[in-house]
Design a protein around this motif. Structure first.
Motif, PDB file in Angstrom:
ATOM      1  N   MET A   1       0.844  -1.192   0.000  1.00 63.36           N
ATOM      2  CA  MET A   1       0.000   0.000   0.000  1.00 63.36           C
ATOM      3  C   MET A   1       0.878   1.240   0.000  1.00 63.36           C
ATOM      4  O   MET A   1       1.895   1.272   0.672  1.00 63.36           O
ATOM      5  CB  MET A   1      -0.889   0.024   1.245  1.00 63.36           C
ATOM      6  CG  MET A   1      -1.961  -1.021   1.231  1.00 63.36           C
ATOM      7  SD  MET A   1      -3.059  -0.799   2.634  1.00 63.36           S
ATOM      8  CE  MET A   1      -3.909  -2.341   2.574  1.00 63.36           C
ATOM      9  N   THR A   2       0.437   2.258  -0.720  1.00 68.41           N
ATOM     10  CA  THR A   2       1.192   3.512  -0.737  1.00 68.41           C
ATOM     11  C   THR A   2       0.590   4.453   0.293  1.00 68.41           C
ATOM     12  O   THR A   2      -0.483   4.220   0.815  1.00 68.41           O
ATOM     13  CB  THR A   2       1.114   4.167  -2.125  1.00 68.41           C
ATOM     14  OG1 THR A   2      -0.232   4.547  -2.378  1.00 68.41           O
ATOM     15  CG2 THR A   2       1.620   3.242  -3.194  1.00 68.41           C
ATOM     16  N   ASN A   3       1.267   5.558   0.539  1.00 70.41           N
ATOM     17  CA  ASN A   3       0.779   6.498   1.531  1.00 70.41           C
ATOM     18  C   ASN A   3       0.089   7.697   0.903  1.00 70.41           C
ATOM     19  O   ASN A   3       0.016   8.745   1.512  1.00 70.41           O
ATOM     20  CB  ASN A   3       1.929   6.943   2.441  1.00 70.41           C
ATOM     21  CG  ASN A   3       2.323   5.856   3.407  1.00 70.41           C
ATOM     22  OD1 ASN A   3       1.489   5.034   3.773  1.00 70.41           O
ATOM     23  ND2 ASN A   3       3.571   5.845   3.817  1.00 70.41           N
ATOM     24  N   ASN A   4      -0.388   7.598  -0.317  1.00 71.16           N
ATOM     25  CA  ASN A   4      -1.144   8.688  -0.928  1.00 71.16           C
ATOM     26  C   ASN A   4      -2.458   8.896  -0.192  1.00 71.16           C
ATOM     27  O   ASN A   4      -2.979   9.987  -0.147  1.00 71.16           O
ATOM     28  CB  ASN A   4      -1.424   8.392  -2.401  1.00 71.16           C
ATOM     29  CG  ASN A   4      -0.155   8.372  -3.230  1.00 71.16           C
ATOM     30  OD1 ASN A   4       0.850   8.928  -2.818  1.00 71.16           O
ATOM     31  ND2 ASN A   4      -0.204   7.732  -4.376  1.00 71.16           N
ATOM     32  N   ASP A   5      -3.005   7.852   0.349  1.00 67.69           N
ATOM     33  CA  ASP A   5      -4.266   7.889   1.071  1.00 67.69           C
ATOM     34  C   ASP A   5      -3.947   7.725   2.554  1.00 67.69           C
ATOM     35  O   ASP A   5      -3.393   6.706   2.963  1.00 67.69           O
ATOM     36  CB  ASP A   5      -5.161   6.745   0.575  1.00 67.69           C
ATOM     37  CG  ASP A   5      -6.549   6.767   1.184  1.00 67.69           C
ATOM     38  OD1 ASP A   5      -6.763   7.481   2.184  1.00 67.69           O
ATOM     39  OD2 ASP A   5      -7.425   6.057   0.659  1.00 67.69           O
ATOM     40  N   PRO A   6      -4.278   8.715   3.383  1.00 72.36           N
ATOM     41  CA  PRO A   6      -3.933   8.622   4.807  1.00 72.36           C
ATOM     42  C   PRO A   6      -4.592   7.439   5.514  1.00 72.36           C
ATOM     43  O   PRO A   6      -4.123   7.007   6.559  1.00 72.36           O
ATOM     44  CB  PRO A   6      -4.413   9.952   5.386  1.00 72.36           C
ATOM     45  CG  PRO A   6      -5.396  10.484   4.409  1.00 72.36           C
ATOM     46  CD  PRO A   6      -4.997   9.934   3.063  1.00 72.36           C
ATOM     47  N   ASP A   7      -5.652   6.904   4.964  1.00 73.94           N
ATOM     48  CA  ASP A   7      -6.339   5.784   5.592  1.00 73.94           C
ATOM     49  C   ASP A   7      -5.684   4.439   5.291  1.00 73.94           C
ATOM     50  O   ASP A   7      -5.979   3.444   5.957  1.00 73.94           O
ATOM     51  CB  ASP A   7      -7.803   5.727   5.131  1.00 73.94           C
ATOM     52  CG  ASP A   7      -8.594   6.925   5.613  1.00 73.94           C
ATOM     53  OD1 ASP A   7      -8.393   7.328   6.771  1.00 73.94           O
ATOM     54  OD2 ASP A   7      -9.410   7.450   4.835  1.00 73.94           O
ATOM     55  N   GLU A   8      -4.809   4.380   4.309  1.00 73.48           N
ATOM     56  CA  GLU A   8      -4.260   3.089   3.902  1.00 73.48           C
ATOM     57  C   GLU A   8      -3.379   2.450   4.963  1.00 73.48           C
ATOM     58  O   GLU A   8      -3.426   1.231   5.152  1.00 73.48           O
ATOM     59  CB  GLU A   8      -3.521   3.210   2.566  1.00 73.48           C
ATOM     60  CG  GLU A   8      -4.492   3.353   1.417  1.00 73.48           C
ATOM     61  CD  GLU A   8      -3.841   3.273   0.057  1.00 73.48           C
ATOM     62  OE1 GLU A   8      -2.652   2.906  -0.036  1.00 73.48           O
ATOM     63  OE2 GLU A   8      -4.542   3.568  -0.926  1.00 73.48           O
ATOM     64  N   ALA A   9      -2.596   3.250   5.684  1.00 73.65           N
ATOM     65  CA  ALA A   9      -1.768   2.677   6.758  1.00 73.65           C
ATOM     66  C   ALA A   9      -2.658   2.099   7.849  1.00 73.65           C
ATOM     67  O   ALA A   9      -2.388   1.003   8.369  1.00 73.65           O
ATOM     68  CB  ALA A   9      -0.834   3.735   7.334  1.00 73.65           C
ATOM     69  N   PRO A  31     -18.704   8.973  12.533  1.00 74.76           N
ATOM     70  CA  PRO A  31     -19.546  10.179  12.492  1.00 74.76           C
ATOM     71  C   PRO A  31     -20.020  10.554  11.079  1.00 74.76           C
ATOM     72  O   PRO A  31     -21.199  10.841  10.875  1.00 74.76           O
ATOM     73  CB  PRO A  31     -18.652  11.272  13.083  1.00 74.76           C
ATOM     74  CG  PRO A  31     -17.690  10.524  13.959  1.00 74.76           C
ATOM     75  CD  PRO A  31     -17.442   9.226  13.238  1.00 74.76           C
ATOM     76  N   ARG A  32     -19.116  10.516  10.103  1.00 74.91           N
ATOM     77  CA  ARG A  32     -19.519  10.882   8.732  1.00 74.91           C
ATOM     78  C   ARG A  32     -20.440   9.844   8.116  1.00 74.91           C
ATOM     79  O   ARG A  32     -21.372  10.184   7.401  1.00 74.91           O
ATOM     80  CB  ARG A  32     -18.290  11.093   7.854  1.00 74.91           C
ATOM     81  CG  ARG A  32     -17.614  12.418   8.218  1.00 74.91           C
ATOM     82  CD  ARG A  32     -16.675  12.877   7.212  1.00 74.91           C
ATOM     83  NE  ARG A  32     -17.365  13.253   5.989  1.00 74.91           N
ATOM     84  CZ  ARG A  32     -16.776  13.825   4.967  1.00 74.91           C
ATOM     85  NH1 ARG A  32     -15.516  14.101   5.035  1.00 74.91           N
ATOM     86  NH2 ARG A  32     -17.443  14.120   3.886  1.00 74.91           N
ATOM     87  N   LEU A  33     -20.174   8.559   8.388  1.00 75.02           N
ATOM     88  CA  LEU A  33     -21.045   7.507   7.843  1.00 75.02           C
ATOM     89  C   LEU A  33     -22.442   7.613   8.437  1.00 75.02           C
ATOM     90  O   LEU A  33     -23.438   7.490   7.714  1.00 75.02           O
ATOM     91  CB  LEU A  33     -20.461   6.119   8.116  1.00 75.02           C
ATOM     92  CG  LEU A  33     -19.226   5.748   7.308  1.00 75.02           C
ATOM     93  CD1 LEU A  33     -18.672   4.408   7.773  1.00 75.02           C
ATOM     94  CD2 LEU A  33     -19.536   5.709   5.818  1.00 75.02           C
ATOM     95  N   LEU A  34     -22.530   7.855   9.743  1.00 73.10           N
ATOM     96  CA  LEU A  34     -23.849   8.020  10.370  1.00 73.10           C
ATOM     97  C   LEU A  34     -24.562   9.257   9.819  1.00 73.10           C
ATOM     98  O   LEU A  34     -25.758   9.215   9.574  1.00 73.10           O
ATOM     99  CB  LEU A  34     -23.711   8.138  11.890  1.00 73.10           C
ATOM    100  CG  LEU A  34     -23.535   6.855  12.660  1.00 73.10           C
ATOM    101  CD1 LEU A  34     -23.341   7.139  14.148  1.00 73.10           C
ATOM    102  CD2 LEU A  34     -24.704   5.915  12.450  1.00 73.10           C
ATOM    103  N   PHE A  72      -9.755   5.294  -0.181  1.00 76.83           N
ATOM    104  CA  PHE A  72     -10.506   4.457   0.736  1.00 76.83           C
ATOM    105  C   PHE A  72     -11.780   5.162   1.185  1.00 76.83           C
ATOM    106  O   PHE A  72     -12.855   4.571   1.258  1.00 76.83           O
ATOM    107  CB  PHE A  72      -9.635   4.089   1.945  1.00 76.83           C
ATOM    108  CG  PHE A  72     -10.354   3.292   2.974  1.00 76.83           C
ATOM    109  CD1 PHE A  72     -10.715   1.974   2.727  1.00 76.83           C
ATOM    110  CD2 PHE A  72     -10.704   3.862   4.185  1.00 76.83           C
ATOM    111  CE1 PHE A  72     -11.395   1.233   3.672  1.00 76.83           C
ATOM    112  CE2 PHE A  72     -11.379   3.129   5.132  1.00 76.83           C
ATOM    113  CZ  PHE A  72     -11.732   1.814   4.882  1.00 76.83           C
ATOM    114  N   ASP A  73     -11.686   6.455   1.486  1.00 76.15           N
ATOM    115  CA  ASP A  73     -12.846   7.228   1.928  1.00 76.15           C
ATOM    116  C   ASP A  73     -13.938   7.246   0.864  1.00 76.15           C
ATOM    117  O   ASP A  73     -15.123   7.146   1.170  1.00 76.15           O
ATOM    118  CB  ASP A  73     -12.414   8.649   2.279  1.00 76.15           C
ATOM    119  CG  ASP A  73     -13.269   9.260   3.366  1.00 76.15           C
ATOM    120  OD1 ASP A  73     -13.631   8.550   4.312  1.00 76.15           O
ATOM    121  OD2 ASP A  73     -13.572  10.470   3.262  1.00 76.15           O
ATOM    122  N   THR A  74     -13.540   7.374  -0.390  1.00 79.67           N
ATOM    123  CA  THR A  74     -14.509   7.343  -1.490  1.00 79.67           C
ATOM    124  C   THR A  74     -15.197   5.990  -1.535  1.00 79.67           C
ATOM    125  O   THR A  74     -16.418   5.909  -1.705  1.00 79.67           O
ATOM    126  CB  THR A  74     -13.802   7.620  -2.832  1.00 79.67           C
ATOM    127  OG1 THR A  74     -13.148   8.889  -2.748  1.00 79.67           O
ATOM    128  CG2 THR A  74     -14.778   7.627  -3.985  1.00 79.67           C
TER     129      THR A  74
END
Length: 181
Positions: A1-9, A31-34, A72-74
Motif C-alpha cells: 500500500m502507498t501512503n497517498n491515502d492517509p487511511d491506507e496505513a 460520524p460521517r457515515l452516520l 478508501f474514503d470514497t
C-alpha cells in the motif's frame, strides 16, 4: 500500500488484526457515515445498521484492498450510499395501511417552534426529492464533498452532478415556496 491515502496505513493495520486500528477506524469514520446514512434514510436506527454493515465490509476487505484504484474514503462512502439505496428500494416494496410511528427527531422543546418548523419543512422537501437528486444534495451540502468527489461517488460526470443539483435546488425552492415541481 502507498501512503497517498492517509487511511491506507490504518487499513493495513486493520488487515493485520490490530484491534486498536479497528477502534481508530470506527472513531475516525463513524460520524460521517452516520451523518450520510441518517440524511439519506431519515432514520437513525437504519443509519446505524448501515454503518455497522460498512464496518463489517471494511474488516472483511481490509486485506484485499488494492491501493491506487480509489481513495478508501470514497469507497466507504460509495458502499454506504449503495446500502442506503438498497434500503430505500426495500421501503418502496413494503405496503402498509398507515406509516409507522417514529420518535420525533426534532429539536429540544426550548429550541423554538419556528426553527423546528423550518427544519422539518426542509427535511420533508429533501425527502420528497427523487433519490439521485437527494443523494447529490446530501453529498454536497451535508457531507461537504466537492463536485468531483460527489460525482465520483455517484458514478456520474461532474456535469451530470451539476444538473442533478440544479434540478434538486429548483425542486426544493418550489416545494418550500408551497408549489409542487
Amino acid at each position: 500500500m502507498t501512503n497517498n491515502d492517509p487511511d491506507e496505513a490504518l487499513l493495513e493495520r486493520v488487515a493485520s488484526g490490530d484491534k486498536g486500528a479497528v477502534r481508530e477506524m470506527v472513531a475516525r469514520k463513524l460520524p460521517r457515515l452516520l451523518g450520510l446514512a441518517s440524511r439519506v434514510l431519515g432514520d437513525r436506527a437504519e443509519a446505524e445498521d448501515v454503518a455497522q454493515d460498512v464496518f463489517l465490509r471494511i474488516w472483511r476487505q481490509a486485506g484485499k484492498w488494492r491501493s491506487g484504484e480509489a481513495l478508501f474514503d470514497t469507497w466507504i462512502h460509495r458502499v454506504a450510499l449503495n446500502l442506503c439505496m438498497d434500503r430505500l428500494r426495500k421501503r418502496r416494496e413494503i405496503y402498509v395501511a398507515q406509516p409507522p410511528e417514529r420518535a420525533d427527531p426534532g429539536a429540544r422543546p426550548d429550541s423554538g417552534i419556528a426553527m423546528r418548523e423550518e427544519r422539518d419543512a426542509i427535511k420533508a422537501a429533501i425527502d420528497a426529492l427523487p433519490d439521485r437528486q437527494k443523494e447529490a444534495i446530501v453529498l454536497q451540502y451535508y457531507q461537504d464533498l466537492g463536485n468531483i468527489e460527489a460525482a465520483t461517488l455517484m458514478g456520474i460526470s461532474v456535469e451530470a452532478l451539476e444538473s442533478l443539483l440544479a434540478r434538486a435546488r429548483r425542486n426544493l425552492r418550489a416545494s418550500l415556496a408551497g408549489d409542487r415541481p
